[in-house]
Design an enzyme around this catalytic site. Structure first.
Site, PDB file in Angstrom:
ATOM      1  N   GLU A   1      16.943 -16.948  -9.574  1.00 51.22           N
ATOM      2  CA  GLU A   1      16.590 -15.581  -9.936  1.00 51.22           C
ATOM      3  C   GLU A   1      15.974 -15.535 -11.339  1.00 51.22           C
ATOM      4  OE1 GLU A   1      16.001 -13.001  -8.536  1.00 51.22           O
ATOM      5  OE2 GLU A   1      16.368 -11.300  -9.835  1.00 51.22           O
ATOM      6  N   ASN A  58      -1.773   1.421   6.162  1.00 50.08           N
ATOM      7  CA  ASN A  58      -0.931   0.408   5.532  1.00 50.08           C
ATOM      8  C   ASN A  58      -0.486  -0.531   6.639  1.00 50.08           C
ATOM      9  OD1 ASN A  58       1.027  -1.059   4.178  1.00 50.08           O
ATOM     10  ND2 ASN A  58       2.550   0.582   4.252  1.00 50.08           N
ATOM     11  N   GLY A  59      -0.726  -1.835   6.461  1.00 51.40           N
ATOM     12  CA  GLY A  59      -0.338  -2.810   7.490  1.00 51.40           C
ATOM     13  C   GLY A  59      -1.481  -3.771   7.759  1.00 51.40           C
ATOM     14  N   GLU A  95       7.312 -13.864 -11.915  1.00 52.83           N
ATOM     15  CA  GLU A  95       6.634 -12.662 -11.423  1.00 52.83           C
ATOM     16  C   GLU A  95       6.181 -11.731 -12.527  1.00 52.83           C
ATOM     17  OE1 GLU A  95       8.753 -10.391  -8.474  1.00 52.83           O
ATOM     18  OE2 GLU A  95      10.626 -10.476  -9.535  1.00 52.83           O
ATOM     19  N   HIS A 120      16.421 -36.723 -10.230  1.00 49.72           N
ATOM     20  CA  HIS A 120      15.782 -37.235  -9.016  1.00 49.72           C
ATOM     21  C   HIS A 120      14.295 -36.899  -8.997  1.00 49.72           C
ATOM     22  CE1 HIS A 120      19.622 -38.510  -7.461  1.00 49.72           C
ATOM     23  NE2 HIS A 120      20.118 -37.333  -7.838  1.00 49.72           N
ATOM     24  N   LYS A 156      12.139 -14.224 -11.999  1.00 51.55           N
ATOM     25  CA  LYS A 156      11.797 -13.100 -12.892  1.00 51.55           C
ATOM     26  C   LYS A 156      10.672 -13.520 -13.843  1.00 51.55           C
ATOM     27  CE  LYS A 156      13.176 -10.632 -11.030  1.00 51.55           C
ATOM     28  NZ  LYS A 156      13.973 -10.271  -9.899  1.00 51.55           N
ATOM     29  N   TRP A 179      -3.012  -2.680  -1.636  1.00 51.92           N
ATOM     30  CA  TRP A 179      -2.738  -4.090  -1.921  1.00 51.92           C
ATOM     31  C   TRP A 179      -3.524  -4.839  -0.858  1.00 51.92           C
ATOM     32  CZ3 TRP A 179      -0.610  -8.429   0.455  1.00 51.92           C
ATOM     33  CH2 TRP A 179      -0.208  -9.461  -0.407  1.00 51.92           C
ATOM     34  N   LYS A 221       5.800  -4.014  -4.459  1.00 48.31           N
ATOM     35  CA  LYS A 221       7.260  -3.887  -4.398  1.00 48.31           C
ATOM     36  C   LYS A 221       7.807  -4.158  -2.994  1.00 48.31           C
ATOM     37  CE  LYS A 221      11.298  -2.484  -6.044  1.00 48.31           C
ATOM     38  NZ  LYS A 221      11.988  -3.459  -6.911  1.00 48.31           N
ATOM     39  N   CYS A 235       0.843  -1.187   0.000  1.00 48.18           N
ATOM     40  CA  CYS A 235       0.000   0.000   0.000  1.00 48.18           C
ATOM     41  C   CYS A 235       0.886   1.248   0.000  1.00 48.18           C
ATOM     42  CB  CYS A 235      -0.950   0.113   1.184  1.00 48.18           C
ATOM     43  SG  CYS A 235      -2.035  -1.302   1.367  1.00 48.18           S
ATOM     44  N   ARG A 259       3.633  -0.059  -4.980  1.00 50.26           N
ATOM     45  CA  ARG A 259       3.496  -0.653  -3.647  1.00 50.26           C
ATOM     46  C   ARG A 259       2.205  -1.453  -3.494  1.00 50.26           C
ATOM     47  NH1 ARG A 259       6.887   1.418   0.152  1.00 50.26           N
ATOM     48  NH2 ARG A 259       5.465   0.687   1.757  1.00 50.26           N
TER      49      ARG A 259
HETATM   50  O1  M6R Z   1      12.926  -5.066  -0.326  1.00 45.98           O
HETATM   51  P1  M6R Z   1      13.460  -6.462  -0.210  1.00 45.98           P
HETATM   52  O2  M6R Z   1      14.753  -6.664  -0.898  1.00 45.98           O
HETATM   53  O3  M6R Z   1      13.515  -6.935   1.210  1.00 45.98           O
HETATM   54  O4  M6R Z   1      12.395  -7.363  -0.961  1.00 45.98           O
HETATM   55  C1  M6R Z   1      12.486  -8.752  -0.939  1.00 45.98           C
HETATM   56  C2  M6R Z   1      11.556  -9.375  -1.957  1.00 45.98           C
HETATM   57  O5  M6R Z   1      10.235  -9.038  -1.683  1.00 45.98           O
HETATM   58  C3  M6R Z   1      11.898  -8.932  -3.382  1.00 45.98           C
HETATM   59  O6  M6R Z   1      13.218  -9.215  -3.723  1.00 45.98           O
HETATM   60  C4  M6R Z   1      10.961  -9.627  -4.390  1.00 45.98           C
HETATM   61  O7  M6R Z   1      11.225 -10.999  -4.431  1.00 45.98           O
HETATM   62  C5  M6R Z   1      11.124  -8.973  -5.769  1.00 45.98           C
HETATM   63  N1  M6R Z   1       9.835  -8.671  -6.322  1.00 45.98           N
HETATM   64  C6  M6R Z   1      11.844  -9.828  -6.739  1.00 45.98           C
HETATM   65  O8  M6R Z   1      11.897  -9.294  -8.008  1.00 45.98           O
END
Ligand code: M6R
Length: 614
Positions: free
Chosen positions: A487, A103-104, A494, A510, A491, A77, A609, A2, A27
């Site tokens: 990673e 937010n929270g 997401e 396995h 990517k 969110w 984010k 949020c 956010r």
């Molecule tokens: O702000 P942070 O680095 O703590 O965030 C951690 C994850 O939420 C963040 O890396 C998330 O996996 C990204 N969307 C990856 O692209």
């Protein structure tokens, strides 16, 4: 999660709030709303959808003759309650006196709601937030004093919150409270503002007040006053944030993610030059550890979430490969708390978070601190909670990252962590001059090599288009490439929403190999090093099951072409540093697959984010 924006001053509050929300939309973006003080009344506009749609609706709404000079806005969110206009923020108390956004997560919302409903208060939304709103209205009616109602509210609600509130009968004020969720406040030029993310305030000022845990703020045109949850006034120092507002601008790029991928060579240059000289590490000014500390350490823990965790895994591999006397591991923050992490002097924990606000990482750091573990933080946001709570906090110099998918902050973290590992081992007497010079030299060559990969974008784009109809992807690699497989797969998940798995290549037979067929593409990471032949055996096993194969290989390794349908080449590097380079083609590949599939690249569905709830 949020984004929050509040403004009180002389200018048109709705423009300031809409601009601020647009900057923080990453956010959370399932619904949005704002409340503006229009003359005597407060008018709310809410929608299910994006800030651009909220803007249209605000423009069409009758807000009276004069421009509002204060207001609050929110981009959501959803946690509690579905994505509906009624559940969108702000919320209004039943007596109409309180307009509040949050937010929270308020953990005792049900209990509060039950009590207030028993008193006859009728709730209209399904959110946890409304319980805080109705309770605050009741407390304020009972005592008639805002500060005392706020302190009582903060004492009554549990969980995490950043609250921003308008009181109908206090036209010159906005009130805020923070526990657990970020909130930044600023005063500039006859106006006060608040936001979840500092980037939303940079058009107005770079002098920011980061609210601490357990703080209340009162914002007026003339300034900002701060109080503890006990109601006592607090003196606060502002922090100057060096970021430039154009750094948080898309420029000529179609997506922030694409711009941020391109920024990596520069980001790496800054990071490397800030902490090394030509052949050695130089963190004496930035890392303030007692000189003998590292000699007494026997355990090192790297702790983070998501992409930051994969950066942690790269650092863990590097440290372990250079010093076999240390017990080194990488943990995801949300699981760290369940482990017996050790206690006291012999343990060093390194917490990594781009935002510095990830709830799980903050909890993990607090647990470590409470056990007397030595802590270091790496974050990209100066003034963030992690930055403030951990004494030894290092900044990755990536600048603001807006795309939800982390790119430049990953490589900045890996670079900084690699340098930190060298520094820590040097302090321990466990780094040879040869390794130091070799790895620093290697690091310094990475930006130019990344640039070379970026210049091959068209080839990677063509492959992304060719394979975008795959039913899924398997990423496989060994040793330093395993975090890269994770990673690369993340990517694609997401931003392209495609099933993508990551495996240590030896694990394929396995179980996972059973899934392979001609529609499941294997991306195998095969740099030219001591593991090349083993990797090629694993690739052959996949090929024998008809899976299309894309290889990520080293320039000049022409012989590798016969093992694959397609090859992406990247320059040679020191093997330990390969993740810094190998990630760039994987980022570009995911970006172009997502683009081919028409995905919302900067704001993928269901994500936000900054994950400020556990
Ligand atoms: O702000 P942070 O680095 O703590 O965030 C951690 C994850 O939420 C963040 O890396 C998330 O996996 C990204 N969307 C990856 O692209």
């Amino acid at each position: 999660m949020c984004g929050i924006m509040g403004y009180i001053g002389k200018n048109d509050a709705k423009q300031v709030i809409l601009n601020g929300l647009a900057k923080q939309e990453y956010r959370g973006y399932d619904s949005a709303g704002l409340a503006l003080r229009c003359g005597e009344s407060i008018k709310s506009v809410k929608i299910v959808g994006r800030v651009s749609e909220l803007k249209k609706l605000v423009e069409e709404s009758d807000l009276g003759e004069t421009a509002p000079v204060s207001g609050i806005g929110h981009t959501r969110w959803a946690t509690h309650g579905g994505v509906t206009v009624t559940n969108a923020h702000p919320h209004e108390s039943v007596d109409g006196n309180i307009v509040l956004l949050h937010n929270g997560i308020i953990e005792n919302a049900r209990e509060i709601r039950d009590k207030l409903e028993a008193e006859g208060i009728v709730f209209i939304s399904d959110t946890d937030t409304e319980s805080a709103c109705q309770l605050l209205a009741r407390l304020y009616r009972d005592c008639g004093d805002v500060l005392s109602a706020m302190t009582k509210l903060c004492a009554s609600i549990t969980g995490a919150f950043a609250l921003v509130i308008l009181f109908r009968d206090r036209p010159g004020e906005i009130w805020c409270a923070r526990r657990g969720s970020p909130l930044v406040v600023a005063h500039s030029d006859g106006a006060s503002l608040c936001a979840s993310d500092p980037t939303a305030l940079l058009d107005y000022t770079h002098d920011l007040f980061f609210m601490e845990e357990g703080e209340i703020a009162r914002l007026t045109e003339d300034g900002c006053g701060f109080f503890g949850f006990d109601g006592e006034p607090r003196e606060k120092q502002s922090i100057f944030l060096q970021w430039d507002s154009v750094m948080a601008d898309k420029g000529h790029y179609e997506h922030f993610m694409r711009k941020e991928i391109d920024e990596q060579p520069d980001v790496l240059r800054f990071t490397i030059e800030a902490h090394t000289d030509i052949t050695s590490v130089d963190m004496e000014k930035t890392l303030k550890l007692p000189p003998d500390l590292m000699r007494g350490i026997s355990r090192v823990q790297f702790v983070a979430c998501g992409t930051s965790y994969y950066a942690a895994a790269v650092a863990c591999n590097l440290m372990e490969s250079l010093d076999d006397t240390l017990n080194v591991r990488a943990d995801v923050s949300s699981e760290y708390r369940y482990r017996n992490i050790g206690r006291g002097d012999d343990t060093l924990a390194i917490f990594i978070s781009q935002s510095g606000e990830t709830a799980d990482t903050l909890s993990a750091a607090r647990i470590a601190k409470s056990k007397g573990v030595h802590c270091i933080a790496i974050t990209n946001v100066r003034g963030s909670t992690l930055d403030r709570e951990v004494d030894n906090s290092l900044l990755s110099l990536a600048g603001p990252e807006i795309g939800v998918a982390a790119t430049k902050t990953f490589t900045a973290q890996v670079a900084l962590l690699s340098i930190l590992v060298l520094q820590l081992l040097k302090l321990r007497g466990a780094l040879s001059a040869t390794d130091e010079a070799r790895l620093i030299g290697g690091l310094r060559s990475i930006p130019a090599k990344q640039q070379a990969v970026l210049s091959r974008e068209n080839d990677i784009k063509a492959l992304a288009e060719k394979y975008s109809d795959s039913k899924g992807f398997f990423f496989i690699g060994r040793r330093e490439s395993v975090p890269l497989t994770l990673e690369g797969a993340l990517k694609l998940k997401e931003i392209a929403y495609l099933p993508s798995e990551a495996y240590a290549a030896g694990e394929m037979k396995h179980g996972p190999i059973a899934m392979l067929d001609e529609k499941l593409t294997v991306v195998a990471i095969v740099p030219q090093n001591d593991l090349r032949e083993k990797m090629l055996s694993n690739v052959a096993e996949c090929r024998a099951r008809n899976a299309p194969i894309i290889l990520l290989a080293t320039d000049g390794d022409e012989g590798i072409k016969s093992f694959a349908n397609d090859v992406i080449f990247a320059p040679a590097t020191e093997k330990e540093l390969f993740p810094l380079l190998g990630v760039v083609p994987l980022q570009l590949f995911a970006y172009h697959v997502a683009k081919t599939l028409g995905r919302d690249i900067d704001m993928p569905r269901n994500l936000a984010k900054s994950v400020t709830v556990e």
